[in-house]
Scaffold this active site. Structure first.
Site, mmCIF file in Angstrom:
data_model
loop_
_atom_site.group_PDB
_atom_site.id
_atom_site.type_symbol
_atom_site.label_atom_id
_atom_site.label_comp_id
_atom_site.label_asym_id
_atom_site.label_seq_id
_atom_site.Cartn_x
_atom_site.Cartn_y
_atom_site.Cartn_z
ATOM 1 N N GLU A 295 0.815 -1.217 0.000
ATOM 2 C CA GLU A 295 0.000 0.000 0.000
ATOM 3 C C GLU A 295 0.847 1.264 0.000
ATOM 4 O OE1 GLU A 295 0.245 -2.340 2.374
ATOM 5 O OE2 GLU A 295 0.328 -1.483 4.385
ATOM 6 N N HIS A 319 -8.435 -3.779 -0.887
ATOM 7 C CA HIS A 319 -7.586 -3.914 0.298
ATOM 8 C C HIS A 319 -6.524 -2.816 0.340
ATOM 9 C CE1 HIS A 319 -5.527 -6.190 3.533
ATOM 10 N NE2 HIS A 319 -4.450 -5.648 3.003
ATOM 11 N N GLU A 320 -5.774 -2.681 -0.748
ATOM 12 C CA GLU A 320 -4.685 -1.690 -0.750
ATOM 13 C C GLU A 320 -5.240 -0.278 -0.648
ATOM 14 O OE1 GLU A 320 -1.991 -3.031 -0.146
ATOM 15 O OE2 GLU A 320 -2.507 -5.051 -0.800
ATOM 16 N N HIS A 323 -6.076 0.657 2.858
ATOM 17 C CA HIS A 323 -4.882 1.048 3.629
ATOM 18 C C HIS A 323 -4.643 2.557 3.599
ATOM 19 C CE1 HIS A 323 -2.947 -2.408 5.336
ATOM 20 N NE2 HIS A 323 -2.892 -3.069 4.211
ATOM 21 N N GLU A 342 -3.711 -4.322 9.553
ATOM 22 C CA GLU A 342 -4.284 -5.297 8.615
ATOM 23 C C GLU A 342 -5.718 -5.713 8.943
ATOM 24 O OE1 GLU A 342 -3.120 -5.692 5.837
ATOM 25 O OE2 GLU A 342 -1.071 -4.965 6.113
ATOM 26 N N ASP A 401 8.516 -9.917 10.080
ATOM 27 C CA ASP A 401 7.758 -10.657 9.061
ATOM 28 C C ASP A 401 7.059 -11.887 9.650
ATOM 29 O OD1 ASP A 401 8.640 -8.836 7.260
ATOM 30 O OD2 ASP A 401 9.853 -10.212 6.065
ATOM 31 N N TYR A 409 -4.603 -10.314 9.831
ATOM 32 C CA TYR A 409 -5.572 -9.970 8.788
ATOM 33 C C TYR A 409 -6.983 -10.451 9.164
ATOM 34 C CZ TYR A 409 -1.602 -8.958 5.717
ATOM 35 O OH TYR A 409 -0.467 -8.427 5.175
HETATM 36 ZN ZN LIG Z 1 -2.669 -5.117 3.926
#
Ligand SMILES: [Zn+2]
Length: 639
Positions: A295, A319-320, A323, A342, A401, A409
């Protein structure tokens, strides 16, 4: 970090003193250094002493040597008596540091730690208002993916793109690389002639003669949203505020696939207030991009795997785009709070999809999200990583990560959906709208969010949740007993077909040819169909499905991945060649992980996985390589 009892927390100034932004740039300096003290185990920065507020970046992109040579000049804000400012660097070669008048500043590079890189500690004194760092990046910089012409679709020019999230910006810019620290930026970038360069900023739409480009990002952003890409890129407008960039060979297909972008921006604004970044563009990158989308403000970076040819994967755009509010406007203060980015975004994405395509469509997506969530919880629990199924994580000493799982999410999504179901949509929407407005261009911790929620949703509306329910969702494992139950009639009909087929009715009778041709089922129904197939199938059954439905050749990467799991599990050889083709051409980690993971379960599968990986690995981004190396126990000497 220990779980804290939300009721014992002092009421923080954060959020309560916030100003409603008239213009985003006007409020960026209202935060004091002291208010910036948050715990971020993934940055060396000490913003409470000295913090960056603006970057002036001048860079040369050297494709031959795979290096960026640049100066990064920061405006800084310090407290009285500040003696140093600390930036994060990872594998950067620093040649000189100067102040606003060109006087050299002493600096020291501290010890390097795994994932984090090193602190760059610069001595400052009273009156130091700028620091200017001259440096170059390493050819191995983890954020930078250098593609040879052969790795692009036109095969004419090399290509570069960055991926800074979570903590990789420090491998191409010396910076305070914490999501809680924001800065605006200007940039002057030189790339080889014939290339277009783009950033997470105001972007050109045409190539320049000289290969030089100037960029402005006037809204303050955290370092993980710094982005750059360069290559043979063209542009096509889609709507008044929206457009698509892609390689010239892909641009037509991309512009068609994303024609609904403008409609999505309008739907999003109707839900949660004005879009704050002026323009919303998207670039379709070459296949090695490791994520679905990133994003980057004003310019979403996207994988070509969403070019399904039928607009069936455009929820990624929703979704993006979402953001632009959750994440880019109100940002997780550190990576333990990643669910705030998320979970909100998936919730918002679902609402955009519902607004544009209807509830029966978005409920299919919700059912798929629940399936993904249940599978992830099972995997993490079986692996003994139960603490990673909490919404609020503790990633100290780990790579951030590791926190980028379905928990942030989809558990995040279902938690917010639960709140909506408990308080009613109107009240929840009003709450979210004020949450985004009041906290715009600020960062948010889980604890501050809970305070904000208690005050502005529960107390303000005289509502209460079941005792402990918030704690169970945010600080507890797995899926709490009280949870939303998405239902989809369209999926119920798919289930009936699967069950008749298992009871030996031929597939051609259950799904007549004319239904296939008229595309009666959406790709979500097909994905659900594939996921509901029995764990044990005969080769004849696999062949019956594949001959009639052609799953092995699906252009939809979600369906293809789900089908290839069956191909691997059932050792269905006719699917092998396309499995290899897909893995060699696509670099998106979401698809790589389950496929390599399924192969790694057996000895023969592992051998196949390693054979394919040897060919595919050079095309993958660092983010994917580091995950798959571990799964396959890969050593450099295998190369
Ligand atoms: Zn995302």
């Amino acid at each position: 970090m220990m779980k804290r009892n939300k009721f014992l927390l002092p009421i923080m100034a954060f959020g309560l003193l916030s100003f409603i932004a008239c213009s985003p740039t006007e409020n960026k300096d209202e935060t004091t250094n002291k208010e910036m003290k948050t715990v971020d185990h993934h940055s060396y920065a000490q913003p409470e002493e000295a913090v960056i507020t603006h970057l002036n970046w001048d860079a040369d992109v050297d494709f031959d040597n795979k290096m960026i040579k640049a100066t990064a000049e920061f405006d800084i804000r310090t407290v009285d008596g500040a003696e140093k400012i600390i930036l994060d660097i990872n594998d950067l070669d620093i040649s000189v540091v100067e102040d606003q008048e060109g006087n050299e500043l002493a600096y020291e590079i501290g010890e390097e730690k795994p994932f984090l890189g090193s602190p760059l500690i610069i001595q400052i004194e009273e009156g130091t208002s700028k620091i200017k760092i001259t440096y170059s990046s390493s050819p191995e910089a983890e954020a930078l993916q250098w593609l040879s012409p052969k790795q692009t679709s036109a095969e004419t020019m090399p290509f570069l793109f960055t991926q800074s999230q979570a903590i990789l910006c420090r491998s191409w810019i010396p910076v305070q690389d914490s999501p809680g620290i924001r800065f605006s930026y200007n940039a002057h970038v030189t790339v080889p002639k014939g290339m277009l360069a783009l950033m997470s900023a105001e972007n050109p739409q045409e190539k320049s003669e000289t290969g030089e480009y100037d960029f402005v990002m006037k809204q303050p952003i955290p370092a993980y949203l710094m982005a750059l890409t360069a290559g043979d890129i063209s542009y096509q407008k889609v709507g008044s505020r929206t457009g698509v960039y892609a390689e010239p060979t892909v641009i037509k297909a991309a512009a068609w696939e994303f024609e609904e972008m403008e409609e999505m921006v309008v739907a999003a604004e109707e839900l949660y207030g004005p879009y704050q970044w002026d323009v919303y563009d998207l670039i379709v990158l070459p296949p090695s991009f490791p994520f679905g989308g990133m994003e980057n403000p004003r310019l979403t970076f996207a994988t070509p795997t969403i070019l399904a040819g039928d607009r069936s994967l455009t929820s990624l755009v929703a979704h993006e785009l979402a953001h632009s509010w959750s994440g880019n406007l109100v940002t997780n203060a550190n990576w333990d709070d990643f669910w705030l980015n998320e979970g909100f975004t998936v919730y918002f994405e679902q609402r955009i999809m519902e607004a544009v395509f209807g509830r029966d469509y978005s409920e299919m997506l919700a059912v798929l999200s629940m399936q993904d969530l249940e599978a992830t919880i099972k995997d993490l629990t079986d692996n003994g990583q139960i603490a990673d199924t909490h919404l609020r994580l503790n990633l100290e000493g780990r790579n951030p990560d590791d926190g980028m799982t379905d928990i942030a999410y989809n558990k995040g999504y279902f938690f917010l959906r639960l709140l909506e179901e408990k308080v009613g949509r109107d009240q929840f929407d009003a709450f979210l709208k004020s949450y985004f407005t009041e906290n715009a261009f600020k960062s948010m911790t889980t604890d501050n969010f809970i305070d904000y929620l208690n005050k502005n949703l529960f107390e303000a509306n005289n509502l209460a949740l079941e005792p402990d329910l918030l704690d169970q969702w945010i600080f507890g494992p797995g899926l709490p007993e009280i949870h939303p139950n998405p239902v989809s009639d369209r999926f119920d009909r798919v289930d009936a077909v699967v069950s008749d087929w298992v009871n030996e009715t031929p597939i051609g009778l259950l799904i007549p040819q004319e239904d296939l041709l008229s595309k009666k089922w959406s790709s979500h129904e097909w994905l659900h169909f594939i996921r509901q197939l029995p764990g044990e199938m005969t080769e004849a059954q696999m062949k019956e499905l594949d001959d009639y439905l052609q799953f092995t050749y699906s252009g939809n990467s979600e369906m293809l991945t789900a089908w290839m799991i069956h191909v691997i599990k059932h050792e269905y050889e006719p699917g092998y060649q396309n499995l290899e083709n897909f893995l060699v051409s696509a670099g998106r980690r979401k698809f790589l992980v389950p496929l390599y993971g399924e192969m790694a379960k057996t000895e023969s599968g592992m051998a196949m996985a390693r054979g394919i990986y040897a060919k595919a690995r050079p095309n993958y981004h660092f983010v994917s390589v580091s995950t798959i190396d571990e799964m396959l126990n890969w050593q450099e000497e295998n190369l």
